[in-house]
Scaffold this motif. Structure first.
Motif, PDB file in Angstrom:
ATOM      1  N   ALA A 248      44.695  -9.678 -63.962  1.00 42.00           N
ATOM      2  CA  ALA A 248      45.764  -9.002 -63.561  1.00 42.00           C
ATOM      3  C   ALA A 248      46.740  -8.171 -64.474  1.00 42.00           C
ATOM      4  N   HIS A 249      46.036  -7.797 -65.557  1.00 36.19           N
ATOM      5  CA  HIS A 249      46.514  -7.115 -66.589  1.00 36.19           C
ATOM      6  C   HIS A 249      46.041  -5.708 -66.819  1.00 36.19           C
TER       7      HIS A 249
ATOM      8  N   CYS B 259      52.440  -3.354 -69.061  1.00 33.08           N
ATOM      9  CA  CYS B 259      51.262  -3.746 -68.129  1.00 33.08           C
ATOM     10  C   CYS B 259      52.006  -3.352 -66.509  1.00 33.08           C
TER      11      CYS B 259
ATOM     12  N   HIS C 198      53.233  -6.706 -64.655  1.00 35.75           N
ATOM     13  CA  HIS C 198      54.202  -7.402 -65.396  1.00 35.75           C
ATOM     14  C   HIS C 198      55.222  -6.516 -66.271  1.00 35.75           C
TER      15      HIS C 198
ATOM     16  N   MET D  63      56.100  -7.360 -70.222  1.00 37.64           N
ATOM     17  CA  MET D  63      54.885  -7.003 -70.899  1.00 37.64           C
ATOM     18  C   MET D  63      54.670  -5.477 -71.281  1.00 37.64           C
TER      19      MET D  63
HETATM   20 CU    CU Z   1      50.051  -8.145 -67.219  1.00 37.65          CU
END
Ligand code: CU
Length: 149
Positions: free
Chosen positions: A63-64, A100, A103, A108
């Motif tokens: 999930a990045h 990201c 995030h 992030m």
């Molecule tokens: Cu992420």
């Protein structure tokens, strides 16, 4: 003076090698849930590269992604897909900011400096605006931008 054909060949190939520019380097940035700088983090968060180098974003956890949110004038932005490795070629000099997408609220984010940092002031301004929207790790952009030389 007489020069043998083979000696001439060695001389010519040596001249050609000297004229060939240094090979562009590839650098890796890892996308992680946990790293030295805390949770939800790019590692390294600040990276300095030479114009023409490539940077590969490597997903270490799910999930990045990597998405450029600020680039020098005339530079291409990039948007990596979630969970996918993406390689970008950075030709234009200056400071790049990326995040990201899932995030970003957790801070992030990362900074890449390509050669000189002529757009540092504009990058700092953009980073300040983006950081205001973060719930965690608000200081990351500022920390990484502090490393720009
Ligand atoms: Cu992420």
């Amino acid at each position: 003076m007489r020069v043998s054909r083979s000696a001439l060949a060695v001389l010519v190939s040596g001249l050609m090698a000297a004229a060939t520019p240094a090979l562009a380097a590839d650098h890796e940035v890892h996308m992680k849930n946990q790293g030295a700088d805390g949770t939800m983090v790019f590692e390294p968060g600040y990276l300095k590269v030479a114009p023409g180098d490539t940077v590969t974003f490597v997903p270490e956890d799910p999930a990045h992604n990597s998405h450029a949110v600020f680039t020098p004038d005339g530079a291409d932005a990039w948007t990596g897909q979630l969970n996918e490795k993406v390689t970008v070629t950075l030709s234009k000099e200056g400071v790049y900011l990326y995040q990201c997408d899932p995030h970003m609220p957790l801070g992030m984010v990362g900074v890449i400096q390509v050669g000189g940092a002529g757009n540092l002031d504009a990058a700092k301004e953009k980073a300040e605006t983006l950081s205001a929207g973060m719930a965690m790790n608000k200081g990351r952009f500022a920390d990484y931008l502090g490393k720009v030389e």
